[in-house]
Design a protein around this motif. Structure first.
Motif, mmCIF file in Angstrom:
data_model
loop_
_atom_site.group_PDB
_atom_site.id
_atom_site.type_symbol
_atom_site.label_atom_id
_atom_site.label_comp_id
_atom_site.label_asym_id
_atom_site.label_seq_id
_atom_site.Cartn_x
_atom_site.Cartn_y
_atom_site.Cartn_z
ATOM 1 N N LEU A 198 0.784 -1.243 0.000
ATOM 2 C CA LEU A 198 0.000 0.000 0.000
ATOM 3 C C LEU A 198 0.820 1.301 0.000
ATOM 4 C CD1 LEU A 198 -2.718 -1.128 2.566
ATOM 5 C CD2 LEU A 198 -2.906 -1.115 0.080
ATOM 6 N N PRO A 199 1.917 1.352 -0.771
ATOM 7 C CA PRO A 199 2.608 2.641 -0.856
ATOM 8 C C PRO A 199 1.737 3.612 -1.653
ATOM 9 C CG PRO A 199 3.511 1.161 -2.474
ATOM 10 C CD PRO A 199 2.512 0.366 -1.658
ATOM 11 N N ASN A 200 1.860 4.867 -1.397
ATOM 12 C CA ASN A 200 1.082 5.895 -2.095
ATOM 13 C C ASN A 200 -0.421 5.739 -1.932
ATOM 14 O OD1 ASN A 200 3.536 6.971 -3.144
ATOM 15 N ND2 ASN A 200 3.496 5.388 -4.711
ATOM 16 N N VAL A 201 -0.834 5.062 -0.873
ATOM 17 C CA VAL A 201 -2.251 4.932 -0.559
ATOM 18 C C VAL A 201 -2.492 5.646 0.763
ATOM 19 C CG1 VAL A 201 -4.123 3.345 0.025
ATOM 20 C CG2 VAL A 201 -2.489 2.726 -1.756
ATOM 21 N N VAL A 202 -3.449 6.543 0.773
ATOM 22 C CA VAL A 202 -3.846 7.230 1.996
ATOM 23 C C VAL A 202 -5.061 6.490 2.540
ATOM 24 C CG1 VAL A 202 -4.722 9.390 2.970
ATOM 25 C CG2 VAL A 202 -2.978 9.443 1.165
ATOM 26 N N ILE A 203 -5.034 6.210 3.826
ATOM 27 C CA ILE A 203 -6.134 5.474 4.438
ATOM 28 C C ILE A 203 -6.927 6.427 5.321
ATOM 29 C CG2 ILE A 203 -6.748 3.536 5.912
ATOM 30 C CD1 ILE A 203 -3.978 2.367 4.835
ATOM 31 N N LEU A 204 -8.194 6.572 4.982
ATOM 32 C CA LEU A 204 -9.074 7.483 5.706
ATOM 33 C C LEU A 204 -10.114 6.686 6.481
ATOM 34 C CD1 LEU A 204 -9.805 10.101 2.895
ATOM 35 C CD2 LEU A 204 -8.029 10.203 4.654
ATOM 36 N N GLU A 205 -10.378 7.139 7.694
ATOM 37 C CA GLU A 205 -11.413 6.536 8.533
ATOM 38 C C GLU A 205 -12.502 7.577 8.731
ATOM 39 O OE1 GLU A 205 -11.505 3.982 12.588
ATOM 40 O OE2 GLU A 205 -10.296 5.805 12.648
ATOM 41 N N GLN A 206 -13.740 7.203 8.452
ATOM 42 C CA GLN A 206 -14.827 8.164 8.520
ATOM 43 C C GLN A 206 -15.565 8.183 9.848
ATOM 44 O OE1 GLN A 206 -16.945 7.134 4.795
ATOM 45 N NE2 GLN A 206 -16.289 9.184 4.191
ATOM 46 N N TYR A 207 -15.468 7.112 10.616
ATOM 47 C CA TYR A 207 -16.123 7.041 11.920
ATOM 48 C C TYR A 207 -15.125 6.501 12.934
ATOM 49 C CZ TYR A 207 -20.441 7.125 9.148
ATOM 50 O OH TYR A 207 -21.440 7.451 8.270
ATOM 51 N N LYS A 208 -15.166 7.021 14.134
ATOM 52 C CA LYS A 208 -14.369 6.471 15.233
ATOM 53 C C LYS A 208 -15.015 5.165 15.684
ATOM 54 C CE LYS A 208 -11.555 10.030 16.021
ATOM 55 N NZ LYS A 208 -10.133 9.948 15.875
ATOM 56 N N MET A 209 -14.187 4.190 16.043
ATOM 57 C CA MET A 209 -14.717 2.901 16.494
ATOM 58 C C MET A 209 -15.643 3.080 17.699
ATOM 59 S SD MET A 209 -13.987 0.443 14.485
ATOM 60 C CE MET A 209 -14.530 -0.900 15.526
ATOM 61 N N GLU A 210 -15.306 3.987 18.592
ATOM 62 C CA GLU A 210 -16.136 4.220 19.769
ATOM 63 C C GLU A 210 -17.534 4.683 19.370
ATOM 64 O OE1 GLU A 210 -13.080 5.832 19.332
ATOM 65 O OE2 GLU A 210 -11.966 4.349 20.500
ATOM 66 N N ASP A 211 -17.600 5.534 18.345
ATOM 67 C CA ASP A 211 -18.900 6.028 17.874
ATOM 68 C C ASP A 211 -19.721 4.897 17.240
ATOM 69 O OD1 ASP A 211 -18.184 8.552 18.757
ATOM 70 O OD2 ASP A 211 -17.530 9.222 16.765
ATOM 71 N N LEU A 212 -19.060 4.061 16.455
ATOM 72 C CA LEU A 212 -19.770 2.930 15.838
ATOM 73 C C LEU A 212 -20.284 1.964 16.899
ATOM 74 C CD1 LEU A 212 -17.467 2.144 12.778
ATOM 75 C CD2 LEU A 212 -19.708 3.255 12.757
ATOM 76 N N MET A 213 -19.467 1.709 17.925
ATOM 77 C CA MET A 213 -19.889 0.806 18.994
ATOM 78 C C MET A 213 -21.061 1.394 19.770
ATOM 79 S SD MET A 213 -16.377 -0.973 20.381
ATOM 80 C CE MET A 213 -15.478 0.524 20.674
ATOM 81 N N GLN A 214 -21.042 2.700 19.983
ATOM 82 C CA GLN A 214 -22.145 3.342 20.703
ATOM 83 C C GLN A 214 -23.448 3.235 19.909
ATOM 84 O OE1 GLN A 214 -21.697 7.553 21.490
ATOM 85 N NE2 GLN A 214 -23.024 7.390 23.276
ATOM 86 N N VAL A 215 -23.374 3.454 18.613
ATOM 87 C CA VAL A 215 -24.566 3.310 17.770
ATOM 88 C C VAL A 215 -25.086 1.882 17.857
ATOM 89 C CG1 VAL A 215 -25.399 3.294 15.378
ATOM 90 C CG2 VAL A 215 -23.995 5.186 16.192
ATOM 91 N N TYR A 216 -24.185 0.911 17.765
ATOM 92 C CA TYR A 216 -24.587 -0.496 17.832
ATOM 93 C C TYR A 216 -25.208 -0.821 19.192
ATOM 94 C CZ TYR A 216 -24.408 -5.557 17.789
ATOM 95 O OH TYR A 216 -24.745 -6.878 17.863
ATOM 96 N N ASP A 217 -24.584 -0.357 20.261
ATOM 97 C CA ASP A 217 -25.082 -0.646 21.610
ATOM 98 C C ASP A 217 -26.463 -0.049 21.871
ATOM 99 O OD1 ASP A 217 -22.824 -2.106 22.230
ATOM 100 O OD2 ASP A 217 -21.836 -0.463 23.297
#
Length: 104
Positions: free
Chosen positions: A73-92
């Motif tokens: 994965l050189p020259n690949v930027v990895i973006l995260e759109q949601y924090k894991m804590e936020d996703l877990m809170q929605v699920y919970d």
């Protein structure tokens, strides 16, 4: 729950190979992203390449297609759109709406 698990496994895998994940929150009404190669919907963790840095055009890939292009994965930027804590809170806090007008 499967999506949460997949996001965490992917985060762990990327951290293990030393790839930095950049948080870039979704904007309200932002459309879903699809892989430019296979057209799979890409959720939360986007693998982004630059088509032409002078024009600032970016291409989103799913993990599989990004790794097919270049496994490390050189020259690949990895973006995260949601924090894991936020996703877990929605699920919970998820509750299913009761069925209405169900006649059996």
């Amino acid at each position: 729950m499967t999506s949460l698990k997949q996001c965490q496994l992917l985060r762990d895998s990327l951290a293990h190979i030393g790839k930095k994940i950049i948080f870039q929150s979704r904007v309200k009404e932002e459309p879903a992203y699809y892989c430019n190669e296979c057209e799979l919907e890409v959720f939360n963790i986007l693998f982004v390449t630059s088509e032409n840095s002078s024009r600032k055009s970016y291409i989103v890939h799913c993990e599989d297609c990004a790794r097919q292009r270049s496994p490390s994965l050189p020259n690949v930027v990895i973006l995260e759109q949601y924090k894991m804590e936020d996703l877990m809170q929605v699920y919970d806090h998820l509750t299913l709406a009761p069925q209405s007008g169900s006649s059996r």
